[in-house]
Design a protein around this motif. Structure first.
Motif, PDB file in Angstrom:
ATOM      1  N   THR A 196       0.832  -1.207   0.000  1.00  0.00           N
ATOM      2  CA  THR A 196       0.000   0.000   0.000  1.00  0.00           C
ATOM      3  C   THR A 196       0.862   1.251   0.000  1.00  0.00           C
ATOM      4  N   ASP A 197       1.920   1.224   0.817  1.00  0.00           N
ATOM      5  CA  ASP A 197       2.826   2.385   0.840  1.00  0.00           C
ATOM      6  C   ASP A 197       3.509   2.581  -0.507  1.00  0.00           C
ATOM      7  N   ALA A 198       3.909   1.452  -1.117  1.00  0.00           N
ATOM      8  CA  ALA A 198       4.574   1.556  -2.422  1.00  0.00           C
ATOM      9  C   ALA A 198       3.615   2.096  -3.484  1.00  0.00           C
ATOM     10  N   LEU A 199       2.365   1.623  -3.438  1.00  0.00           N
ATOM     11  CA  LEU A 199       1.388   2.127  -4.398  1.00  0.00           C
ATOM     12  C   LEU A 199       1.091   3.602  -4.165  1.00  0.00           C
ATOM     13  N   ALA A 200       1.007   3.998  -2.884  1.00  0.00           N
ATOM     14  CA  ALA A 200       0.767   5.409  -2.586  1.00  0.00           C
ATOM     15  C   ALA A 200       1.928   6.273  -3.071  1.00  0.00           C
ATOM     16  N   GLU A 201       3.154   5.753  -2.869  1.00  0.00           N
ATOM     17  CA  GLU A 201       4.323   6.506  -3.351  1.00  0.00           C
ATOM     18  C   GLU A 201       4.333   6.597  -4.876  1.00  0.00           C
ATOM     19  N   LYS A 202       3.988   5.477  -5.516  1.00  0.00           N
ATOM     20  CA  LYS A 202       3.926   5.485  -6.979  1.00  0.00           C
ATOM     21  C   LYS A 202       2.836   6.435  -7.461  1.00  0.00           C
ATOM     22  N   LEU A 205       4.115   9.931  -7.156  1.00  0.00           N
ATOM     23  CA  LEU A 205       5.094  10.225  -8.202  1.00  0.00           C
ATOM     24  C   LEU A 205       4.413  10.445  -9.553  1.00  0.00           C
ATOM     25  N   MET A 206       3.420   9.603  -9.861  1.00  0.00           N
ATOM     26  CA  MET A 206       2.724   9.757 -11.130  1.00  0.00           C
ATOM     27  C   MET A 206       1.970  11.092 -11.178  1.00  0.00           C
ATOM     28  N   ARG A 207       1.355  11.476 -10.060  1.00  0.00           N
ATOM     29  CA  ARG A 207       0.667  12.761 -10.035  1.00  0.00           C
ATOM     30  C   ARG A 207       1.656  13.919 -10.222  1.00  0.00           C
ATOM     31  N   GLU A 208       2.820  13.775  -9.605  1.00  0.00           N
ATOM     32  CA  GLU A 208       3.827  14.819  -9.761  1.00  0.00           C
ATOM     33  C   GLU A 208       4.302  14.905 -11.211  1.00  0.00           C
ATOM     34  N   ARG A 255      -3.775  17.500 -16.482  1.00  0.00           N
ATOM     35  CA  ARG A 255      -4.367  18.125 -15.301  1.00  0.00           C
ATOM     36  C   ARG A 255      -5.538  17.291 -14.783  1.00  0.00           C
ATOM     37  N   THR A 256      -6.340  16.768 -15.699  1.00  0.00           N
ATOM     38  CA  THR A 256      -7.471  15.926 -15.296  1.00  0.00           C
ATOM     39  C   THR A 256      -6.986  14.661 -14.599  1.00  0.00           C
ATOM     40  N   LEU A 257      -5.890  14.089 -15.095  1.00  0.00           N
ATOM     41  CA  LEU A 257      -5.381  12.845 -14.503  1.00  0.00           C
ATOM     42  C   LEU A 257      -4.862  13.058 -13.086  1.00  0.00           C
ATOM     43  N   TYR A 258      -4.032  14.092 -12.882  1.00  0.00           N
ATOM     44  CA  TYR A 258      -3.458  14.230 -11.539  1.00  0.00           C
ATOM     45  C   TYR A 258      -4.466  14.785 -10.538  1.00  0.00           C
ATOM     46  N   GLN A 259      -5.584  15.339 -11.000  1.00  0.00           N
ATOM     47  CA  GLN A 259      -6.612  15.818 -10.086  1.00  0.00           C
ATOM     48  C   GLN A 259      -7.685  14.763  -9.805  1.00  0.00           C
ATOM     49  N   SER A 260      -7.711  13.685 -10.587  1.00  0.00           N
ATOM     50  CA  SER A 260      -8.728  12.658 -10.398  1.00  0.00           C
ATOM     51  C   SER A 260      -8.305  11.687  -9.304  1.00  0.00           C
ATOM     52  N   THR A 261      -9.275  10.931  -8.799  1.00  0.00           N
ATOM     53  CA  THR A 261      -8.972   9.939  -7.753  1.00  0.00           C
ATOM     54  C   THR A 261      -8.160   8.778  -8.300  1.00  0.00           C
ATOM     55  N   ASP A 262      -8.334   8.451  -9.577  1.00  0.00           N
ATOM     56  CA  ASP A 262      -7.582   7.377 -10.226  1.00  0.00           C
ATOM     57  C   ASP A 262      -6.750   8.001 -11.339  1.00  0.00           C
ATOM     58  N   ILE A 263      -5.437   7.994 -11.131  1.00  0.00           N
ATOM     59  CA  ILE A 263      -4.571   8.681 -12.096  1.00  0.00           C
ATOM     60  C   ILE A 263      -4.435   7.918 -13.401  1.00  0.00           C
TER      61      ILE A 263
END
Length: 421
Positions: A196-202, A205-208, A255-263
């Motif tokens: 879960t931590d790894a997925l949250a970190e990923k 990173l993807m949002r960034e 912008r839509t991707l990093y603002q959505s709940t599912d990137i």
């Protein structure tokens, strides 16, 4: 020895001296004993009248049974008419027999209970031992195994917060099994937390990354805007404007991707509404008024499919702004329908329509190219009320789910009608 006879010695024991011992506590009260020969004749008895049967019967019959069965038990009345039980057995080969007698007590007499007890006592002891083993197994093992089975069933449902603490009072083998289950649950919990931590970190990173890509595209769009303002050639300025629109559409995707709940996916309905609003707003201050409306089904679309979809829409709206609304403005309608295996995106204007024999420009060429990326095709048809409809029919992306439950009923019907809602 050596053929010489030295003499002989004879020992004689009178039968009257062979008195049985009746003080044995195992004998029932009133017991008497006798010795008989092979014919059943009484040789000696503790009380002779007990072994004389009423009616003048003798005891000869019991000897034959004793010889055949090894012992004999029978009931008879003695000379005084008293009912007694008799039990006898061979004492020395086939020459001497021992006979016991005691007052009869019916079914509870010692003579009858003794053979029955020989069978029932071992059976009773076996049943008692079996019951004890079953009870012991139930108390010590089976109930603990049931407890561990319930814990394992809870783990199978994904709840690893439960720990088999009660088994700490169980036998050593059960404690070992409980400890193994506990360690397994802890290992799974730790692994899940790490994943879960790894997925949250990923995800972060993807949002960034999406955020930075969007910023970079906006910088490029700003540079093109500066360059556009510096140009004096109208066609060049228009070309840079079109390029800025395309870059802004791509920036909107990120912008839509990093603002959505599912990137990984974006909702087509929300994206199309925002993109059309952005395209119309960008030209709002430089031309006639254009009223836009968007009627779209909700569908999760990944970035690979969303990019050509957005660029096709940019070209369609830009063409309508240039050719349909350049003089008098008008109304722009965007419709998106999911029809099972195929989806349809339409841009309708109420302008004068395309003139006959008009040349195919860069915009239409790009729209055809974007449609092919989605395994679709582009067509231009006359609108029923005047104007033009730019339509792209393409294959619905696989394994994507509508966000709005009301749209699920329309998927799979395969209807070709695309009406406004």
């Amino acid at each position: 020895p050596m053929g010489r006879f030295d003499g002989a010695m004879v020992a004689v024991i009178p039968l009257s001296a062979l008195q049985p011992d009746l003080d044995d506590p195992a004998l029932p009260s009133g017991s008497q004993a006798a010795l008989t020969d092979g014919a059943g004749r009484v040789l000696t008895a503790s009380e002779a009248g007990v072994f004389r049967l009423s009616g003048g019967d003798d005891l000869a019959g019991w000897v034959s049974r004793a010889r055949a069965e090894g012992s004999a038990v029978f009931e008879a009345r003695d000379a005084r008419g008293e009912r007694r039980d008799y039990a006898g057995a061979a004492l020395a080969g086939g020459d001497l027999y021992a006979l016991l007698s005691a007052p009869s007590q019916g079914l509870l007499s010692w003579a009858r209970l003794n053979p029955i007890g020989t069978l029932l006592l071992p059976l009773g002891a076996w049943l008692t031992a079996f019951a004890a083993v079953m009870l012991l197994s139930e108390r010590i093992f089976i109930r603990w195994l049931d407890y561990l089975e319930r814990v394992a069933a809870i783990y199978a449902r994904g709840r690893f917060s439960v720990r088999p603490l009660q088994a700490m009072n169980a036998p050593a083998e059960i404690r070992t099994m409980a400890k193994t289950l506990d360690e397994m649950a802890e290992a799974i919990t730790v692994r899940d937390r790490e994943l879960t931590d790894a997925l949250a970190e990923k995800d972060a990173l993807m949002r960034e990354i999406h955020h930075r890509v969007k910023n970079n595209l906006q910088i490029i769009s700003s540079l093109l805007s500066m360059q556009q303002r510096a140009l004096t050639d109208a066609p060049a300025k228009a070309a840079l404007g079109d390029t800025r629109q395309r870059i802004a559409a791509l920036a909107l995707i990120y912008r839509t991707l990093y603002q959505s709940t599912d990137i990984r996916h974006a909702d087509a309905r929300e994206f199309l509404n925002e993109l059309v609003g952005q395209l119309i707003a960008s030209e709002a201050g430089r031309g006639p008024v254009v009223i836009s409306s968007v009627d779209a089904d909700s569908l999760h679309v990944d970035p690979d499919k969303l990019a050509p979809l957005a660029l096709w829409l940019v070209e369609a709206v830009t063409n309508a702004q240039k050719h349909a609304f350049a003089l008098n403005g008008g109304e722009l309608k965007v419709r998106f329908r999911v029809q099972g295996d195929t989806s349809v995106l339409e841009v309708e204007d109420n302008g004068p329509g395309a003139p006959a024999g008009a040349e195919v420009g860069v915009g239409r060429t790009l729209m055809s190219a974007f449609a092919k990326q989605l395994r679709g095709e582009t067509e231009f048809v006359a609108a029923p009320g005047g104007g033009t409809i730019a339509r792209m029919t393409f294959a619905t992306p696989e394994a994507l789910i509508p966000v709005d439950p009301s749209d699920k009923s329309s998927i799979g019907k395969g209807t070709g009608a695309v009406g406004s809602r």
